[in-house]
Design an enzyme around this catalytic site. Structure first.
Site: not given
Ligand code: RVP
Length: 499
Positions: A310, A315, A317, A356, A416, A458, A484
């Site tokens: 991923g 969310s 990101c 992820d 990161r 299902n 849907g």
């Molecule tokens: P979500 O579950 O959609 O909130 O996504 C979580 C994931 O987003 C994390 O596991 C990581 O891979 C990613 N992430 C975390 N921080 C950031 C960012 O600042 N861009 N992205």
């Protein structure tokens, strides 16, 4: 000339599962969600498995020791965030490992030479009515007796009466031996009508106490994920820069599994990191994130025990907007799972995949599993709960929890969001946000798991491998997406049209 992918890159919301025949044995009680988290050979048992296919994201705003205990208790795993000093991360791991479900270190301790006045004073300050009496008054001393409020009469007994005169002496106590399991401890508690069972080693030294009330709580968590010492299983995130310092500390603190946490994991730095860990430690290590077959092969050839899929779907990101890299989560997963299966055919080694980011609805989890993920990693989902480390606030009329990305300025996670080289973070790849507060983890998890199990039935599947083999998945058109949801009706709660 650049290579072009002719298929658009797709998200989970563009797919649906088509039900298979639901056989009689397909009931939700029979569904097992047990799933591997580290690679294993054909016919072998994985070294580490989860009881539910959930992991919490390697994020400051999601995975600390409290989340790790709560999630392991429910059968999943947290990866404690690595965007903090080594000692602090190791201390969080240590706290999870020393948190023995149902087994607690004795917190009120005295010696036989102390007096009733000391017992009363201790009780007043701690609130505990059970006091362990040890030779040196320490929680790990030689156990000589126990005092509870049943051993003395408040009004009649003189305050200077020595504990040795009224304690229940060791010879009259029912004790468990070290290594006893919680069910065995519970049997003793019930058989002998005890409130508290001391656990001692072969030299009579006190190890833990097990209380009847804790055990009751414990029984609520039949799926809890424990290691051989009955401590909760916990993971930890690492980076490709300071691993020579961080990994030894995390291993010493008792981490069960590591993951290299990077937004783009298809890099030579990840190979170096995996090789270092493999050469020096006996601990499984996951790597990522990648979104294609090439990235998968690269990390697995380097020795990764699981691979995280991923880029840009999280969310919080904004990697895709900022850098223009990434791939729809479903497309990435489908391609990588296909390559994983090919790798298994070729080598007999099964490498678990973690999907992820980008899980919005509970059914996305089922889809991810059906598409070949062995477990999912979620940030937003867990950030909403009481157990996440962030503040709960009231915004307008609603309670919310704070939730920020590891690539946001707030997290200042320089490791990161660079490629692993020397340059510092120049721009943000994540946002700082709120998510609606949703209550406690367990109750929410129960609902989500209920939905997953029901959908699996299902699909005629009562295990994740069966779902992966048997699932039938269809793309949905933009118009059938509308079909849907509730549509062409007035929803009563809001009075708004449902489409
Ligand atoms: P979500 O579950 O959609 O909130 O996504 C979580 C994931 O987003 C994390 O596991 C990581 O891979 C990613 N992430 C975390 N921080 C950031 C960012 O600042 N861009 N992205």
């Amino acid at each position: 000339m650049a290579k072009y992918y002719t298929e658009p890159s797709r998200t989970f919301s563009e797919y649906l599962l088509i039900p298979n025949l639901t056989r009689r044995e397909c009931t939700t009680e029979r569904v097992s969600l047990r799933t591997p988290i580290s690679k294993y050979g054909r016919g072998e048992q994985p070294r580490l498995s989860l009881n539910i296919p959930f992991s919490s994201a390697v994020m400051q705003s999601v995975s600390d020791n409290a989340m790790a205990v709560a999630l392991a208790r429910s059968g999943g795993i947290s990866f404690i965030f690595g965007s903090q000093p080594v000692a602090e991360q190791a201390s969080m791991v240590g706290k999870v490992k020393s948190f023995k479900a149902g087994f607690v270190a004795s917190r009120s301790n005295l010696t036989p030479d102390h007096t009733l006045a000391d017992v009363k004073a201790l009780k007043a300050s701690t609130g505990h009515s059970t006091v362990a009496i040890t030779d040196d008054g320490s929680p790990r001393g030689k156990l000589l007796g126990i005092v509870t409020s049943r051993d003395y009469r408040d009004s009649r007994d003189p305050s200077d009466k020595q504990i040795r005169e009224f304690m229940t002496p060791y010879a009259s106590l029912v004790c468990g031996r070290s290594g006893i399991s919680l069910p065995e401890a519970n049997d003793l508690i019930w058989e002998h009508k005890l409130n508290c069972l001391p656990i001692v080693d072969e030299t009579q030294r006190l190890e833990h106490l097990v209380f009847r009330k804790d055990y009751d709580a414990h029984k609520e968590y039949p799926l809890q994920l424990l290691d051989a010492n009955k401590s909760y299983v916990v993971g930890a995130g690492i980076n490709t820069r300071d691993y020579e310092e961080r990994v030894p500390a995390l291993v010493a603190a008792g981490a069960d599994i590591l993951v290299i946490d990077a937004s783009d994991g298809y890099s030579e730095w990840q190979r170096d990191t995996i090789e270092y860990v493999k050469a020096n430690f006996d601990i499984p290590i996951g790597a990522g994130n990648i979104v294609d077959r090439e990235g998968f092969r690269y990390l697995v050839d380097a020795g990764a025990d699981f691979v995280k899929v991923g880029i840009g779907g999280g969310s919080i990101c904004i990697t895709r907007e900022q850098k223009g890299i990434g791939r729809g989560q479903a497309s990435a997963l489908i391609e990588v799972a296909e390559e994983r299966d090919r790798y298994y055919q070729e080598t007999g080694i099964y490498v678990p995949l973690c999907s992820d980011g980008g899980i919005v609805h509970d059914y996305h989890i089922t889809l991810a599993l059906a598409m070949g993920a062995d477990f999912v990693m979620m940030g937003r989902y867990f950030a909403r709960f009481d157990e996440s480390p962030t503040r709960k606030l009231k915004v307008g009329n609603n309670f919310v929890k704070e939730f920020w990305g590891e690539g946001s300025n707030r997290a200042r996670n320089w490791q990161r969001y660079d490629s692993g080289g020397k340059e510092n973070l120049l721009f943000e790849e994540g946002v700082d946000s709120y998510v609606p507060y949703a209550g406690g983890l367990q109750e929410n998890l129960d609902k989500t798991l209920g939905k997953i199990k029901s959908t699996m039935c299902n699909c005629g599947a009562i295990s994740i491998p069966e779902l992966q083999r048997e699932a039938r998945i269809t793309l949905v058109s933009a118009t059938s997406l509308v079909e849907g949801g509730a549509h062409d009706v007035m929803i009563k709660d809001t009075g708004l049209s449902g489409d």
